[in-house]
Each structure stands twice: as C-alpha cells, then as structure tokens.
Design an enzyme around this catalytic site. Structure first.
Site, PDB file in Angstrom:
ATOM      1  N   GLY A   1       0.823  -1.202   0.000  1.00 34.83           N
ATOM      2  CA  GLY A   1       0.000   0.000   0.000  1.00 34.83           C
ATOM      3  C   GLY A   1       0.857   1.251   0.000  1.00 34.83           C
ATOM      4  O   GLY A   1       0.522   2.259  -0.629  1.00 34.83           O
ATOM      5  N   ASP A   2       1.972   1.190   0.697  1.00 30.91           N
ATOM      6  CA  ASP A   2       2.945   2.280   0.683  1.00 30.91           C
ATOM      7  C   ASP A   2       3.849   2.209  -0.538  1.00 30.91           C
ATOM      8  O   ASP A   2       4.060   3.205  -1.238  1.00 30.91           O
ATOM      9  CB  ASP A   2       3.818   2.211   1.943  1.00 30.91           C
ATOM     10  CG  ASP A   2       3.067   2.569   3.205  1.00 30.91           C
ATOM     11  OD1 ASP A   2       2.534   3.679   3.276  1.00 30.91           O
ATOM     12  OD2 ASP A   2       3.015   1.731   4.121  1.00 30.91           O
ATOM     13  N   LEU A   3       4.408   1.037  -0.791  1.00 32.65           N
ATOM     14  CA  LEU A   3       5.486   0.927  -1.775  1.00 32.65           C
ATOM     15  C   LEU A   3       4.992   1.112  -3.206  1.00 32.65           C
ATOM     16  O   LEU A   3       5.627   1.807  -4.004  1.00 32.65           O
ATOM     17  CB  LEU A   3       6.187  -0.422  -1.621  1.00 32.65           C
ATOM     18  CG  LEU A   3       6.852  -0.661  -0.267  1.00 32.65           C
ATOM     19  CD1 LEU A   3       7.438  -2.065  -0.201  1.00 32.65           C
ATOM     20  CD2 LEU A   3       7.937   0.371   0.002  1.00 32.65           C
TER      21      LEU A   3
ATOM     22  N   ALA B   1       4.173   4.648  -3.746  1.00 35.22           N
ATOM     23  CA  ALA B   1       5.403   5.434  -3.877  1.00 35.22           C
ATOM     24  C   ALA B   1       5.977   5.335  -5.277  1.00 35.22           C
ATOM     25  O   ALA B   1       6.429   6.336  -5.850  1.00 35.22           O
ATOM     26  CB  ALA B   1       6.429   4.940  -2.852  1.00 35.22           C
TER      27      ALA B   1
END
Length: 397
Positions: free
Chosen positions: A174-176, A179
């Site tokens: 969800g972050d990576l 990003a």
C-alpha cells in the site's frame, strides 16, 4: 552522474511511502533534501539496530529508505523556519509531502503558495485517499496506513488460503506501490515542464493505487459479475500456476501453456496426462485432481531436483527466504544488495539495491542515510546543527 543529477527534490515525507518515492529519485542521482520535523522522521528510532540506539542513531527501517539524502530539521510553526523552507523551494524542482490533506495549508505552505515562489515547481503528494484538488471525497483527511489501503483496495480479499481469512501481503505494498506510482508521476510532470515550462500538482492515493494493482479483480467482475476471492497460491484463469510442497521446502511451477504442460508431464513421466488434458480449458476444469497429481510428484523430490528436472523447459523456482537471496549469485551480479555505512557501528550494513538499471547512468544508494539536521550548514549556511535556525517542537500531523 545519475540520470536525475540535475534535479533537487525537497522531501517533506516520513515513514515509508514518501521516503521510498524520494529514495528512488535519489538512487537515480537526484539531490534529495529531507525536511524533518523537530525530533526527526517518526521511524528514525525504529529497530533493528546494529548497536544500542543513542540520540543520533537510526535503525534499519530509516536507513533503508533514506539512504543518499541530506537532512534539515525545520519547524513549520516557526516563522524563520518557514522562510528557510521557502528559500529552498525557490531553487527546487520538486516538493514531495505525505501529510494529511490540509496540513501544509495550515502553515501557509500549500501548493498555491509555493507556486507563487516557484511557478515551475512540481508539487507531489502521497495520501491515503488523495487530495481534493484532483477529486474530492469524504474520506480525505482520514489517516491511512498500508493495512487500511490493502483492506479497502481489495488486496486482502484475494490474498490467503481459500478456507482462511483475508490476509495482508507481506511487504507494505500500500505504501510501496503508491510510492513507485508517485515517482512515475513526478517524472511525467518534469517531462511536461520541460516541454511547456509549466509546473503542476501530482497526487497519488494509496486506496487508488491498490485498486490499480488489483486490476484483475476489476475486469473479471465487469466481464463475469463474479467477485474474485482467496484461492491460495493459484490463479483464477491459469493452471498449473501454483506452489507445491517439495521434500525439503516448496517450489512454484507455472506450466499453463501447452508446451510447458507437455514438458512438465514428460519430467513427471506421465504421458497419460498430456493425452487426457491436451488444452488449457480441460486442465482448468480439472485443476483440483491435476494439482494432486503434481503435488504427489513434487513431494517425492527435493527443491534442487525439481528445478534441475524442469529448468529451461518449464518456469520453476524454489521459494526462497532472505538468507537464500543473500546467497544467490544472481542478486550480487545485479547489485541488488548494497552496503552502506551505519553511524555508531563498527561495520557496514546491507540494504536492498536499486532495481532501476540504465546502460549509461549509474543507479543505487548514493551513501548512507543522514543524521538528523546533518546538512543544515551546507543548505542554509547557519553555522551547523545548533545554529539560529534550530528547530523547536511542534505537534504531529
């Protein structure tokens, strides 16, 4: 010189999504100036540590995604620090932040204000639910983390065993993934600016990114009205495409094409399976019984024996852990493990390398992660870490 060595990024991000985005840009040569709140990025103090943490140490989490950056500690609640920030923005190409929507505006540092100081600025945000400028919803302003994004975006519903609960994917995708998309958006905006001289706002939302990553579930539902759910390591439309237990571990086999299926059956000494299930449709209809046949064969052989029997003819691989990855010559040849200095330790530490490779320009960590406020003097000329611009405490956002 890296491909992005002519770019300066003012990085107002913390934790994982934003820092990973700017890490990719730093790995490609950009000068990334990390603006840290008083006390620094929230994950500076996260373990693991090489030695016991001290007031300047940071752990592996911070090192991994902040290598090659410069650090400046600023308090946006302080007028002098805001002016120092604006002086950096005037010379920057990109500003990146991952606060909640409205936080930068609260300090008079929103996109519209920064654009007045630098009309060609590319301003990029990473938020859980996006920014109202690009599509307003009632979710904006809510906090979000990787777990929330994976749950809302459909990742957890299709991850896990058939008889098990929804399961989070191991890495913080969800972050990576958000990003990575944000880095792509920034480079797209830079390209647009090169053609037109026009800066713009780039917005990437974690929820949006997870829906994009689960593209299969969207088209499948549209075509069939069927909601895809968990089915372990198998695939809804391809077979065999699964993991199998070996005598000493597990392997994955992807033999869904007719040619690969014939090669797999040849290695198993099962010509009858080729004759009985000659096409993909017949194999998919009988996937349960065929999976049992393949599993019975793999359980009798080691990972190495299975790979030796299939490699070069059928897509196959052992399921590796991190120790296996560290031992893999391929990973070292691809420079996917990089050693960097660890302040306070008597040895270097290893972080994941840069997966983006160019033929003419280098990529990879440009040095260790910075100590908090380490680069104040060279960025502002204020006489070091304890100069007049030293930050004071402010609340979380």
């Amino acid at each position: 010189m890296g491909a992005l060595s002519d770019l300066r990024i003012v990085d107002c991000t913390q934790v994982l999504a934003g820092p990973y985005c700017t890490m990719l840009l730093a790995d490609m040569g950009a000068d990334v100036v990390k603006i840290e709140r008083p006390g620094g990025d929230l994950i500076r103090s996260n373990p693991p540590f090489c030695e016991g943490p001290d007031e300047e140490a940071y752990g592996g989490y911070f090192q991994s995604v902040n290598r090659g950056k410069r650090s400046l500690e600023l308090d946006f609640g302080d007028e002098r620090d805001r002016q120092d920030f604006l002086s950096l923005v005037e010379e920057a190409d990109v500003v990146v932040e991952n606060y909640r929507a409205g936080t930068m505006e609260k300090y008079g540092l929103g996109y519209e204000t920064l654009k007045e100081h630098n009309p060609e600025l590319v301003y990029s945000s990473i938020r859980g639910f996006g920014d109202p400028r690009t599509g307003e919803t009632d979710r904006q302003g809510q906090p979000s983390f990787d777990l929330i994004a994976q749950a809302l975006g459909g990742v957890m519903e299709i991850t896990g065993q058939e008889d098990g609960p929804p399961t989070k994917v191991g890495p913080g995708i969800g972050d990576l993934f958000t990003a990575v998309l944000n880095a792509v958006g920034i480079l797209g905006a830079i390209h647009h600016r090169e053609r037109t001289g026009e800066g713009q706002y780039v917005d990437t939302a974690m929820y949006d990114a997870m829906v994009s990553m689960c593209e299969r579930t969207a088209y499948y539902y549209s075509y069939t009205d069927e909601v895809l759910t968990r089915q372990g390591n198998s695939h809804p439309t391809l077979f065999p495409y699964n993991s199998f237990e070996a005598a000493d571990g597990h392997v994955v086999i992807a033999a869904f094409s007719d040619g690969h299926w014939r090669a797999l059956c040849d290695a198993m000494d099962r010509p009858d399976l080729v004759a009985d299930y000659p096409d993909a449709a017949s194999r998919l209809r009988n996937r349960d019984s065929l999976r049992a046949e393949i599993a019975a064969w793999t359980r009798e052989h080691t990972e190495d024996d299975i790979v030796d029997a299939l490699e070069g003819r059928v897509p196959v691989a052992p399921v590796q852990d991190t120790a296996d990855i560290f031992d893999d010559p391929h990973i070292h040849a691809r420079e996917m493990l990089a050693d960097v200095e660890q302040p306070g330790a008597d040895r270097d530490v290893t972080v994941a390398g840069c997966p983006i490779k160019f033929s003419e320009t280098p990529t990879g960590p440009q040095g260790r992660a910075p100590l908090l406020d380490e680069h104040r003097d060279e960025l502002l000329g204020t006489g070091g870490e304890n100069g007049d611009g030293a930050a004071t405490a402010r609340g979380d956002d």
